[in-house]
Design an enzyme around this catalytic site. Structure first.
Site, PDB file in Angstrom:
ATOM      1  CG  ASP A 125       3.803  -9.617  -5.749  1.00  0.00           C
ATOM      2  OD1 ASP A 125       3.826  -9.113  -4.612  1.00  0.00           O
ATOM      3  OD2 ASP A 125       4.825  -9.952  -6.368  1.00  0.00           O
TER       4      ASP A 125
ATOM      5  CG  LEU B   1      -1.776  -1.260   1.395  1.00  0.00           C
ATOM      6  CD1 LEU B   1      -2.505  -1.238   2.722  1.00  0.00           C
ATOM      7  CD2 LEU B   1      -2.763  -1.377   0.245  1.00  0.00           C
TER       8      LEU B   1
END
Lengths: 433, 332
Positions: free
Chosen positions: A315, A73
């Site tokens: 991913d 993130l």
């Protein structure tokens, strides 16, 4: 497609969609009704139910929201790459209602404070459920055990040392024993740091031609073997994250046949790309583990089809432009993948590798099983976390169509088939096309 | 696919050279044109006024991100003989050490109206990156990138072979030593195959050969006796001392005994075989002094030809870049 503009928890009906729910082994056209965040009926609405919000899902699929076992993130520490706000917004646009974020943030996820920081920011700004993966060792330095029990208590769903090496097999063994004591799952990016040292591309024909320092397949497979053997000794639940070689898939299949608690996921791009895609120094194809051969891609596909690999993940690794705008080896590895997870998975259906139901399994029950969560899917009484997608809708990947801060994808410019129309989290509409 | 992309990047819309990054993607006719052009420049050094005005008014910047004396000097001489203004920028004391990115630094130089960059960089693909993403309007000449390519060195070696052997057809060429780390070897292998030699061989222990080296278009040998048999040209590669520290070789002595070019091992090749070395040579490590200085050696000729070959590449790329700009302006 909807009536009403409210984004709070309201009574909601999703009408006419094809429900694909691997949790309950259902695949049928049925209406879903939600009240107070919870599914109250499948089929006919309960007596007196009034929908304030109606989603028309005709010719679309309604399924449990996707669970993504690996999405970075940017927060904390790398906010120039992404934030919890930007990346969870990208997640729900991709149909993901639950994601796990690896511990290699700055600071790393090795204390309750960092776990709480991520969870608090998610509660405040996040659009989907975020589960931090805790660091296996302090500072990911590979030397001392992290406070695993405290990390679990704070909300970590698993432990991992990400791509950082554990100093010795002795330390790794102790980590496994301690983690097993607290019934924690170990997520492993199988990687022998000495064999991989300095490498940035698969050791094969393309890296040889381009003169790039390379990472041999054995950097992964040797680590797979040693982890399996130590897991057998210590009794830990082992999950291999983002495997890239067909030999790894075979080794994992053998361990599963021996009855060991070993699971695996694969990044969607490993099923569609190969070493050829870094040709001409295309840094958008620079990822970790590196893209390997067509034969590896085929082996991984077979493992996904057979269920040796239970989960497909994005991913997701968003990067700022500058991170990819350098000579190849100096660029940062990773692909921004949350928003292409669904359409790329649908390519596997189009190509006949998976049927639609199995594809949904790999994005829902598969990863949920890896995490050992007791979810019951789209059943009456359950929280409404669901995704509505049109498997035929076409769109083009571009810097403008991607919501993620990271525009770094080798699929830039390509047309995708399949788009999320709506994502519901806890009965709230968190994304609508 | 790569070949097409390499071709598109290096040639202008008329098929003329505009960047010189890599032998890959260039056909036999173009390589021959470089050699023929070099021939026409070869006599310039012997004239009283060693200059031709082809690059008058153009600014050539030597950007060496990695130390080099010979290559930088021959590029400088080549540019000056073409009447260009030459900037030598010492990168280690310049901007990148202050944290400025490669991209920003080069765009600044471009804004200062440089026409050509001669780039050496430790990262494979750096000149491609510059040509493709940073300064497409500046002609980029690769003076060596990482382990990837050193195309002007390869072309001067081709020039040397043609001068001394007359043609490429039928030749067996053996490249001996550290192919793994060698950008020279990769470019030579491609150039030799494009120009149509009979066979390119590499001779080295497995630790000094990249994975799937055969895919580059070579036959692999592990002994000098087999690898040099019937060879017309023997190209020795430089062995860097740090290879002993990284577990690639046990010792200089053991390497020299098996892969060094001595008077004895040269006997395996044809009696008139050329001995070549891209330099700088390590006497007694990969080559015996008597062989390096011997009758079959053309090592010093290589250095001399380097100027003419670089003049050829610089003038051709500049003219291709200028032609492309004129075409674009005419379109506007």
């Amino acid at each position: 497609m909807r009536k009403g503009m409210k984004t709070a928890q309201v009574n909601m009906s999703i009408l006419g969609g094809r429900l694909i729910d691997p949790f309950n082994n259902r695949d049928e056209v049925v209406d879903i009704h939600v009240a107070n965040g919870t599914i109250v009926a499948l089929g006919a609405a309960p007596a007196g139910f009034e929908a304030e919000q109606v989603l028309s899902a005709q010719r679309s699929v309604v399924c449990p929201g996707f669970t993504d076992l690996s999405a970075r993130l940017g927060e904390p520490g790398f906010e120039q790459k992404g934030t919890i706000t930007s990346e969870t917004t990208a997640a729900v646009k991709g149909g993901v209602t639950h994601l796990c974020c690896p511990p290699d943030t700055f600071p790393v996820v090795d204390s309750q404070a960092v776990v709480r920081l991520i969870l608090d920011h998610t509660a405040q700004f996040g659009r989907c459920l975020v589960s931090p993966i805790g660091a296996l060792t302090k500072g990911l330095a590979g030397e001392q055990l992290s406070e695993m029990a405290s990390l679990k208590e704070a909300g970590c769903v698993a432990l991992s040392n990400a791509w950082q090496p554990v100093k010795s097999n002795q330390v790794l063994r102790r980590c496994m024993e301690y983690a097993a004591t607290f019934d924690l799952t170990l997520f492993v990016n199988a990687h022998d740091a000495s064999l991989a040292e300095g490498g940035c591309a698969h050791e094969g024909t393309v890296a040889t031609r381009l003169g790039l320092p390379s990472i041999p397949e054995t950097a992964e497979t040797i680590a797979v073997v040693s982890h399996i053997l130590l897991a057998e000794q210590t009794g830990i639940r082992l999950h291999f994250s983002q495997i890239s070689s067909r030999t790894s898939a075979k080794l994992i299949a053998e361990a599963q046949q021996r009855g060991l608690a070993v699971t695996a996921d694969v990044a969607i791009h490993q099923l569609l790309l190969s070493e050829e895609d870094i040709d001409h120094y295309n840094s958008l194809g620079h990822c970790m583990p590196p893209l390997r051969t067509k034969a590896d891609q085929q082996g991984l596909r077979e493992a996904v089809s057979a269920g040796v690999v239970q989960a497909i993940c994005s991913d997701h690794r968003p990067h700022e432009k500058a991170a990819k705008s350098k000579p190849f080896a100096e660029t940062e590895p990773g692909i921004s993948g949350l928003e292409t997870l669904l359409p790329l998975s649908l390519r596997l259906v189009d190509e006949g590798l998976l049927d639609l139901f199995t594809m949904v399994q790999r994005l829902t029950t598969g990863p949920v099983g890896v995490l050992g969560l007791a979810r019951k899917g789209l059943a009456v009484g359950e929280k409404a976390d669901l995704t509505v997608f049109d498997p035929e809708k076409r769109w083009q990947v571009s810097e403008e169509t991607l919501i993620s801060s990271g525009k770094n994808t080798p699929f830039l410019g390509e047309f995708m088939k399949g788009a999320v129309l709506a994502t519901v989290r806890n009965g709230t509409l968190v994304y609508e096309d | 696919m790569s070949t097409t992309a390499d071709r598109q990047l290096q040639l202008n819309s008329q098929g003329q050279l505009r960047h010189f990054l890599n032998i890959n993607g260039l056909d036999r006719a173009l390589l021959t044109e470089i050699l023929d052009t070099a021939d026409s420049f070869a006599s310039v050094g012997e004239q009283a006024v060693k200059k031709v005005p082809l690059l008058r008014g153009k600014v050539v910047a030597n950007l060496f991100f990695e130390a080099s004396t010979r290559t930088r000097t021959t590029f400088e001489l080549a540019a000056k003989r073409l009447s260009a203004d030459v900037l030598n920028i010492n990168i280690s004391t310049s901007a990148t050490s202050k944290g400025e990115s490669l991209k920003d630094m080069l765009q600044n130089l471009e804004a200062m109206a440089c026409d050509m960059f001669v780039v050496r960089h430790s990262q494979s693909g750096a000149p491609h990156f510059i040509a493709e993403h940073v300064c497409p309007g500046v002609a980029i000449i690769n003076a060596g990138d990482g382990r990837h390519a050193h195309p002007t060195q390869a072309m001067l070696d081709m020039y040397t072979i043609r001068r001394h052997k007359g043609q490429f057809e039928g030749l067996n060429v053996a490249i001996v030593g550290d192919v793994l780390h060698s950008r020279v070897a990769r470019s030579e292998i491609k150039a030799l195959n494009t120009l149509g030699v009979n066979e390119v061989r590499v001779v080295a222990p497995k630790t000094l050969l990249p994975t799937n080296v055969e895919s580059l278009g070579v036959k692999v040998f592990h002994t000098m006796r087999e690898g040099l048999a019937d060879a017309d040209v023997v190209i020795m590669l430089r062995l860097q001392r740090e290879r002993m520290q990284t577990a690639l070789l046990p010792s200089e002595k053991e390497f020299y005994q098996r892969y060094g070019l001595s008077r004895e091992s040269l006997q395996f090749a044809k009696p008139d075989a050329l001995v070549m070395h891209p330099g700088p040579i390590n006497r007694g490590v990969e080559i015996e002094s008597e062989v390096a200085d011997g009758a079959q050696s053309v090592i010093l000729n290589q250095v001399n030809y380097g100027i003419a070959v670089r003049m050829a590449v610089l003038s051709m790329a500049m003219s291709g870049q200028v032609a492309e700009k004129n075409i674009l302006q005419a379109k506007r």
